[in-house]
Scaffold this active site. Structure first.
Site, PDB file in Angstrom:
ATOM      1  N   ASP A 288       0.870  -1.172   0.000  1.00 14.44           N
ATOM      2  CA  ASP A 288       0.000   0.000   0.000  1.00 14.44           C
ATOM      3  C   ASP A 288       0.913   1.230   0.000  1.00 14.44           C
ATOM      4  OD1 ASP A 288      -2.194   1.589  -0.106  1.00 14.44           O
ATOM      5  OD2 ASP A 288      -3.268   0.623   1.534  1.00 14.44           O
TER       6      ASP A 288
HETATM    7  C1  BGC Z   1      -5.122   3.078   0.049  1.00 15.86           C
HETATM    8  C2  BGC Z   1      -5.334   2.039  -1.005  1.00 15.86           C
HETATM    9  C3  BGC Z   1      -5.231   2.663  -2.373  1.00 15.86           C
HETATM   10  C4  BGC Z   1      -3.879   3.330  -2.493  1.00 15.86           C
HETATM   11  C5  BGC Z   1      -3.629   3.930  -3.854  1.00 15.86           C
HETATM   12  C6  BGC Z   1      -3.866   3.915  -0.200  1.00 15.86           C
HETATM   13  O1  BGC Z   1      -3.785   4.983   0.650  1.00 15.86           O
HETATM   14  O2  BGC Z   1      -5.066   2.460   1.314  1.00 15.86           O
HETATM   15  O3  BGC Z   1      -6.596   1.446  -0.832  1.00 15.86           O
HETATM   16  O4  BGC Z   1      -5.433   1.709  -3.362  1.00 15.86           O
HETATM   17  O5  BGC Z   1      -3.787   4.346  -1.524  1.00 15.86           O
HETATM   18  O6  BGC Z   1      -4.373   5.058  -4.067  1.00 15.86           O
END
Ligand code: BGC
Length: 747
Positions: A288
């Site tokens: 993430d």
């Molecule tokens: C979130 C994810 C997301 C990623 C990309 C993160 O902060 O937890 O769910 O896919 O950002 O935007």
């Protein structure tokens, strides 16, 4: 519904065959050969750079890193970019990449396409209320069709985190609290996004996230610690992830949280042992957003190099935004901390996806402005957004049949959502247009009734402020009405990432406004727009009807209008429990019984029971609950046999009749209780559901098939087995289903 089934058919079967290009597979060698020949030409650095993902200057979905992604691309250091969208922009970025890259390896473009790309569907929790995998698949199929035309190869969806705590703001992004429902809808999403062949240009990579147990954050605070037994992890939280692997999902994202002391980002257990080992996942795992760097704050890694080598060795193939792989992996390789085999494996998984998508044949194939123009907001997509939103509506209360409304009535629409075109589409709405495009309640009602209708629209209050200056005008108009419809709820960004709350009442002075309206003595219908269960005890006591509309998407105003006036008969069921107050949280239907279960007020023993002394144990609205304008009766529950063997199937059958005055659809739900286990088992668990359309007066027989596969759990020896013994089966219209039968599983 016929219309959307035919759209799904066209999108899955007809369009891809006749109109959508497939990658010209004959142009290059078979995948294994192609990738291995390419890798033979790559330096260690070039392999590492494939594992690097940066964000573009587009949407920011995490902390800013200050890195200039274009410079990185020119240096040939980027394998993937997230948040760059649009055929023109992605084509330009790809051009810069190909011109700078020695081996001309295309960039993979990712974006959060969560509940639509341009055409926005209800939030995922709303779609889950439909209990309709076909509807969810259609929404994902349309989202993929639009997104792929805008150059997007990869979505970071579905989010399959089981969520039992409405304080956690990301409940809105998933399918709620139940493992079985969550698994079915997770699979539907993967099918929708990835279609039946990734090389077709209207399909994109799906990404199952957040691996794992992210929704179990302590106290519902986003990113917080998770500490749970492996049994609960495997029984409750992991099955939706596993279901997507079985359905062929190509990518996974690990979660920000730690589980029992180990951040998922460096969990060898999760990635190497379970995902890539037991489940044989052959796709790619991404971190993430800056998740690798965050292991320093977790107290799990001493610096970025340490964090990166821990993550890579644990099986994490791509670094989202953190630049740790780019900056430190080569050093770790030189120092013997990361082997070439591990780097090769990560690189290979990424290159294989690019191959699957057809990017080596034509790196620009998704970035086609003409196709983008022709694809976005097709009328049938917007119609599907109305249909799916209609199926997501959950009727929580309807006293004295105040709903459906009648066209001749004088109606006062009040509340902050009257003119709202912004919040109504919900958070994580990709490129969905809000003001000026989404259908507000006023627009939807006016379109439905025509301009001559006897209705007024007044906001009265705002979502969260304490401004009272508009309230009196709204009350004055409400005084003249036959019925008041209050459209209220949360701001869209009160759910989604990093928006956890300890108070889940209607925000601001909305409840105070309702209390003023109540004094008028008129029937009041409350329509709710929210991304989590709210505490509605007062509202349930004081309102005549409550319709849960969630955040219904681009055409939400139309769906609400059609539902309020009965053109759509609500059929949604709650995919998550609504508590009476926050003190009951976490609260979910498939809890354990305890040694001192409380039987409610009729329990002769009130003391020394597992109960609260100030509020009942039961929720305000149970999982699976939802009313209709008509009524359904269940009868004649029967099982095909009193005993089944492990290799046999049991048929469970029930008759369902529409006993009311409208045609309608009912979600028939089957729950099972394993009476005695080598470890304690939940009071009941959902094991089947079916949406049944029933005309007024019509009766249908519904049959479910159960086998020992459905009865498996992690037993005392941590084996995933069904155990011989007694089972109870319940069928009905909610998790409180009362019709009950028994059977025995025998050796
Ligand atoms: C979130 C994810 C997301 C990623 C990309 C993160 O902060 O937890 O769910 O896919 O950002 O935007």
């Amino acid at each position: 519904m016929k219309s959307y089934q035919s759209i799904l058919f066209a999108l899955v079967f007809v369009l891809p065959v006749c109109a959508q290009k497939k990658a010209p597979r004959t142009a290059i060698k078979p995948k294994a050969e192609f990738v291995s020949e390419l890798m033979a030409k790559m330096t260690v650095d070039e392999k590492i750079y494939q594992t690097v993902q940066f964000t573009s200057d587009g949407t920011v979905t995490g902390p800013k890193t200050g890195d200039n992604f274009i410079t990185r691309i020119q240096q040939g250091k980027v394998g993937s970019i997230l948040n760059a969208t649009g055929a023109k922009a992605t084509r330009e970025i790809q051009r810069i990449n190909l011109e700078s890259s020695r081996l001309k390896i295309p960039i993979l473009f990712g974006h959060d396409v969560i509940h639509g790309y341009k055409t926005i569907f209800p939030i995922n929790l709303g779609m889950a209320s439909s209990f309709d995998p076909k509807a969810v698949e259609l929404a994902a199929r349309i989202a993929a069709t639009e997104a792929s035309s805008g150059g997007v190869h990869w979505t970071f969806a579905p989010m399959v985190d089981i969520a039992r705590d409405p304080r956690w703001s990301r409940v809105s992004e998933g399918s709620g609290e139940d493992t079985y429902l969550g698994s079915q809808l997770a699979v539907a999403n993967v099918k929708g996004f990835q279609g039946d062949d990734l090389s077709k240009i209207n399909t994109i990579l799906a990404c199952t996230k957040h691996f794992a147990a992210y929704g179990a954050a302590e106290a519902g605070r986003d990113y917080n610690t998770v500490d749970m037994s492996e049994r609960v992890l495997r029984d409750i939280y992991l099955p939706p992830f596993k279901a997507t692997v079985d359905a062929g999902v190509k990518t996974f994202m690990v979660s920000f949280n730690e589980i029992s002391g180990v951040p998922s980002t460096a969990s060898k257990f999760l990635m190497r042992d379970v995902l890539k080992g037991e489940w044989k996942f052959d796709g790619m795992v991404v971190s993430d957003y800056t998740g690798i760097n965050e292991m320093i704050a977790h107290g799990f890694a001493k610096d970025e190099q340490d964090a990166a080598q821990l993550a890579m060795n644990a099986g994490l193939d791509m670094d989202m935004v953190g630049a740790t792989y780019m900056n430190t992996l080569k050093k770790s390789y030189d120092e013997g901390k990361v082997s070439i085999e591990v780097i090769n494996d990560a690189c290979k998984r990424i290159l294989e996806l690019k191959y699957d998508l057809g990017l080596f044949e034509d790196p620009y194939r998704y970035s086609d402005e003409k196709r983008e123009k022709e694809t976005i907001y097709k009328p049938e997509f917007l119609q599907a957004a109305v249909d799916v939103a209609n199926k997501s509506m959950v009727l929580l209360k309807n006293n004295n049949t105040v709903l459906p409304l009648k066209k001749e009535q004088k109606i006062a629409f009040v509340g902050p959502f009257v003119n709202d075109e912004y919040n109504i589409i919900g958070s994580w709405a990709a490129l969905g247009e809000r003001d000026g495009f989404a259908t507000s309640i006023k627009e939807g009602i006016t379109k439905f009734l025509g301009n001559t209708a006897n209705v007024t629209f007044d906001e009265g209050v705002e979502i969260q402020s304490t401004k009272r200056d508009l309230m009196q005008k709204a009350i004055d108009n409400a005084k003249k009405a036959d019925v008041i419809v209050a459209v209220m709820g949360e701001r869209e960004n009160m759910t989604g990432e990093a928006a956890s709350q300890t108070n889940i009442d209607l925000p601001g002075i909305q409840k105070e406004f309702l209390a003023e309206l109540k004094k008028l003595g008129k029937p009041i219908v409350l329509v709710l727009f929210n991304g989590r269960p709210l505490t509605l005890t007062w509202e349930n006591e004081n309102m005549d009807a409550i319709l849960e509309a969630w955040f219904p998407g681009s055409r939400g105003g139309d769906a609400v209008a059609q539902t309020l006036f009965g053109q759509n008969n609500p059929s949604g069921k709650l995919p998550i429990t609504f508590p009476r107050n926050v003190g009951q949280v976490p609260i979910y239907y498939n809890h354990k019984n305890t040694g001192r279960p409380y039987l409610g007020l009729s329990d002769p023993e009130q003391k020394y029971k597992s109960r609260y002394t100030d509020v009942d144990n039961s929720p305000l609205f149970a999982f699976g609950y939802g009313l209709s304008y008509t009524t359904f009766s269940y009868s004649n529950l029967r099982v095909s046999s009193a005993k089944i063997k492990f290799n046999q199937k049991l048929k469970v059958t029930v008759d369902v009749a529409n006993t009311g005055n409208y045609d309608g659809a009912e979600v028939v739900q089957l729950y099972i209780k394993d009476v005695v286990g080598s470890v304690t088992r939940p009071v009941r668990e959902l094991k089947g559901f079916e949406r049944v359309e029933l005309k007024k007066g019509e009766k249908k027989t519904v049959t479910f098939e159960i086998s020992s596969e459905d009865l498996k759990f992690y037993n005392i020896d941590m084996n995933n087995v069904a155990e011989a013994g007694d089972f109870e089966v319940f069928i009905g219209g909610s998790s409180n289903a009362e019709l009950k039968e028994k059977f025995e599983l025998v050796d």
